[in-house]
Design an enzyme around this catalytic site. Sequence first.
Site, PDB file in Angstrom:
ATOM      1  N   LYS A 136       0.973  -1.290   0.276  1.00  0.00           N
ATOM      2  CA  LYS A 136       0.039  -0.005   0.066  1.00  0.00           C
ATOM      3  C   LYS A 136       0.913   1.214  -0.024  1.00  0.00           C
ATOM      4  O   LYS A 136       2.008   1.225   0.732  1.00  0.00           O
ATOM      5  CB  LYS A 136      -0.926   0.142   1.130  1.00  0.00           C
ATOM      6  N   ASP A 194      -2.359  -8.269  17.854  1.00  0.00           N
ATOM      7  CA  ASP A 194      -3.222  -7.691  16.700  1.00  0.00           C
ATOM      8  C   ASP A 194      -4.492  -8.558  16.450  1.00  0.00           C
ATOM      9  O   ASP A 194      -4.344  -9.648  15.958  1.00  0.00           O
ATOM     10  CB  ASP A 194      -2.332  -7.336  15.498  1.00  0.00           C
ATOM     11  N   GLU A 205      -5.858  -6.740  21.186  1.00  0.00           N
ATOM     12  CA  GLU A 205      -6.392  -5.546  20.414  1.00  0.00           C
ATOM     13  C   GLU A 205      -7.509  -5.986  19.722  1.00  0.00           C
ATOM     14  O   GLU A 205      -7.302  -6.147  18.650  1.00  0.00           O
ATOM     15  CB  GLU A 205      -5.127  -5.061  19.698  1.00  0.00           C
TER      16      GLU A 205
END
Lengths: 675, 675
Positions: free
Chosen positions: B266, B397, B426
């Site tokens: 990205k 995560d 998270e």
Amino acid sequence: MEGPGLAPAESFRLTEQPQKDARRRVAIERVSPEIDGGGFAIKRVVGESVVVEADIFADGHDQLACRVLYWQGTEREPQSSPMTPLVNDRWRGEFRVSTIGTYRYTVEGWTDRFKTWRDDLSKRITAGQDVQIELLIGADLIADAAKRAAGGDSELLREWARRLHDSAEKESGKSIALEEELLPAMARYPDPKLASRYEKKLNVTVDRLKARFSSWYEFFPRSCSSEAGRHGTLRDCEACLPYIASMGFDVVYLTPIHPIGSTYRKGKNNSAVAERDDVGSPWAIGSAEGGHKSIHPQLGNLQDFRRFFSKAEEHGLEVALDIAFQCSPDHPYTREHPEWFWKRPDGTIQYAENPPKKYQDIYPLNFETPDTLELWDELKSVFQFWIDQGVHIFRVDNPHTKPFPFWEWVIGEIKGQHPDVIFLAEAFTRPHVMLRLAKIGFSQSYTYFAWRNTRQELTEYFTELTQTDIREYFRASLWPATPDILPQFLQVGGRAAFMIRLVLAGMLGANYGIYGPAFELSENAALEPGSEEFLYSEKYEIKHRDLNAEGSLRDFVARVNRIRKDNPALQSDRRLRFHDTDNPQILCFSKSTDDLSNVIVVVVNLDSFHTQSGWVHLDLSSLGLDADNPFQAHDLLSDGRFLWRGVRNYVELAPGSLPAHVLCVRPADSYGAGF
Amino acid sequence: MEGPGLAPAESFRLTEQPQKDARRRVAIERVSPEIDGGGFAIKRVVGESVVVEADIFADGHDQLACRVLYWQGTEREPQSSPMTPLVNDRWRGEFRVSTIGTYRYTVEGWTDRFKTWRDDLSKRITAGQDVQIELLIGADLIADAAKRAAGGDSELLREWARRLHDSAEKESGKSIALEEELLPAMARYPDPKLASRYEKKLNVTVDRLKARFSSWYEFFPRSCSSEAGRHGTLRDCEACLPYIASMGFDVVYLTPIHPIGSTYRKGKNNSAVAERDDVGSPWAIGSAEGGHKSIHPQLGNLQDFRRFFSKAEEHGLEVALDIAFQCSPDHPYTREHPEWFWKRPDGTIQYAENPPKKYQDIYPLNFETPDTLELWDELKSVFQFWIDQGVHIFRVDNPHTKPFPFWEWVIGEIKGQHPDVIFLAEAFTRPHVMLRLAKIGFSQSYTYFAWRNTRQELTEYFTELTQTDIREYFRASLWPATPDILPQFLQVGGRAAFMIRLVLAGMLGANYGIYGPAFELSENAALEPGSEEFLYSEKYEIKHRDLNAEGSLRDFVARVNRIRKDNPALQSDRRLRFHDTDNPQILCFSKSTDDLSNVIVVVVNLDSFHTQSGWVHLDLSSLGLDADNPFQAHDLLSDGRFLWRGVRNYVELAPGSLPAHVLCVRPADSYGAGF
């Protein structure tokens, strides 16, 4: 209850699954109903539903499918019923119990790859994405389901998979994939390979209807004689049956019918010294003539009992016996099993005490005897003996003074053989003990009703019993008075007080009972001020009464029982709801059937002395009514009819005439011309 | 915690007892804390107490004795702690956990024949009854206890029994029986032969203090370069440590430090196409240079990491790593273990999607692979690898997109070997999923704090987290912002909004963290209106910042962390309590130590634009204050001092200067002359 869209058990065999497969991603929490982590059964009667809920969820964003699994009796293969999502990962399903005995249930959930795929596909198509590969994935999912499917479905799905596969490159593939008919076909053949099953199977005890809805009439058989002064017999009792039946009861409960001890026999008014002609307390069980399996000779013999039992049945009355596991000093057990009693250092047997009070006419059993299991077996055989005589309802005296494990065992044993037997726990004690007795198996339970008089007391107590988890296992039986309990409210309030308490008992409680004929004759003389004992208590002497005495509540009792029989709303406590009133002396509550086809609103003046009036504030939506249209309120007690409208409606109740309304309400437009 | 009056474990060996002895009369219900029927452990840190309650009762009227039994680690012999009755058959006991690892606990109760006998005896004596036989019974009970007793106690009790026996006929027998010293001696040697033990052992996970109290600073290592435009290295990070330490944090949490994939990398602002110099997202893990056990070459090597780790330790900072179990298309796993990924019918690997959104730079792992356990082992080895480098805190995560059974297993495995490891979950997802992750082992959890802004939202949410059963297993970690979440409140409210949210995070949450330096520099530019993404998000590019920029909240952050360190009240969430205010823009809450030796009252203006004033209504008794005496309120943020009195006190808070009071309160008379 096999739901649409789920496989019948035959097509899709479920077996015990290992719970710890690493790939079972679905978590199942907070299953309800579940009593104490599944340690105890919930209760239902035949024909009722079990609504099961659970938090069910998985990691990620996959769609889930969930169902209730349930087993009747010892069946190995479950039936299933689909669950639907509510909010916040809560799911709900339901099944109906159709057979007396036991059921078990649990919950299962799995990620539904097909549903997930289909929902995602719609989003992709809407976004204009190329879905060729997705369609091939879908074709594979359908082909997999075809392998699990049976008969024609298998062929159908295989064909669908082929069509989808072959059209994946074409526009038509999308519409094939989204065809509505595919959904139920796929739902019939889920892939529960990685389904998570809740680790516990939860139990249901299913009773016959009478466990939930019953009207009891308690009496002392020895008082049934037609001549004053003569000891009544079971034959005399037969003659009383038409009287009891005419009031609409369905259970006649006899105080103990066993031989009564003479050692330390109590005299009238619980006097420590009995006169020569004193008959003693029927709860001082056992004499040279026998114990818990014998009948007091003055009442008759076993043949008389069986005859009485048949006659009662002819009048629609089922006989309940009082089982009190305690012994008079003359009970055969005291000779045959001295080890079942506490022995004192002086060699005597310990009588019952609540220091400093002494009950020398009663020996408690010692459940800590090393021979416990032998004792348990003998006590079980007492129940079995009377079951063999036809009795299937037992009112158990003071169960809270015998160990919980004993009751759990004996009720389990008896109901295992005779699942239609009903046990009523006569425990008036601390809340946790009362509830525990219900958890371990008692079908019905006495309550604190006799001491709940004010609007607040009644509202709080019956909301707790009927609108919390307690309702899953505790079936209240409401008694305005018993031979042991003549509440202050009845002592001072006269006939009106008896009417008020009768309406409350019969309308608040699907199960209720009265101690007659004392109740319908409004007998209210207490032994002394502050006492709840009757003066000249029937526990210690024979009574002779004029059942046709002026002022008898006989007809009123009959009307209350008639209303209970005619209105299914009153035959369950589950939909009891209290409504506000602006006068604390006026209590208002409603009961209804689940479908609201029968709705009863009860308004009671709690003041037995004064006329009370005020406004009741109905929660109309809970009654299936709307605020804009008038509704009929037909008073089933007075046969009066009112046209009510809106939330607030006025009532005025005079204790001297009728202290309550029992209103059958329905929308005005649903009434026929008869109104 | 061995309580007075109960036997030390040595003198009275407890072994596993059969639960179904027919004579065990005591029922134990509703043990608390107990999570989901005992399926999950409660959490504590070293030095904390476990307060255990249960409903405990028996049939009849006997006195009970009850205790908590607890086992440290794998100990076979329990320790015990006495329970005392509260009301309504509820009992309470307590034990302290002193070692990291696991504890188990349960509850035991038995009928105490001696206590029952003694109480009854008093009543009999008061009533003037002959008690000769009773005294002999008591002598037997004491003689029995003597047989169970050890050493001198045995002799003492035997002598007592003899004296009582010999005096049974005399007046002196009564006083011997009622001697006070007999009570503790008898209580030391209970007869638990017929004790009921709760059928479950419940688990406690005991962590080190940092699991409950920690201050995290998250940053991107690659942004640590001292020169704009240069990729930061771990060596550069070392130079940032004094800055971070000066603000008083104790955990530095690095965003992922692994090689970053180049396929479908990205670009800036999450653009689908990367420019040649775009660095990619650190969460697109894995390249030809390695995967989860490798370090991105531009950051340095393993040696650099270990050096950074040591330097951090020197500054009182513990290093936490970000573990994100997902792969870039270039991750070595994609070649070595293609079976760990979803394969599509065209042979490609399925990238991450949330249809219609696509994340082509990320491949999710397929936890439904037949090789699940091999995959699990490999992922466990990732944790183990970093533990071997010294790391004992992991921020995990998106754990909610991997199966619960995996986390339960891997956390159990790791903590079995390394009980001091802390896992932060998270997960920002649905409530049951968040809670489940905590139940299955995560030590700390992100929360909805970032989206709770109003007084009502904050009050309801943190009351739920800290005053319900949730607090037993869910430790909240409060983050005002993260690289993924720039809340609206911060976007529009300027520097004051950052101050408000910092005070709330640091005072409401014993665990909290900030994403720096973005936070202390009040960076608040969003990608577009309505988005919570940062404009020019650090996720996709390297940042270079002036840490000394005017307006930095660095000193304010340092003060907040200083206050947290100095005040034990703020190091736990268990005694969080909200107080009323008459202005909904003003939030007031307090925290205190159990003994009320440290009490903090926080008042926050929730409006970042306007000065707000009003009256706070303190629940004084919860603060150990009384309404009649003035008390000191020392503002630890401004160092101002107020003399407050009574329930109502006035506050006025200007967001432009200080939007909050953090008041240390204590009775005025406890202050020294310094005030």
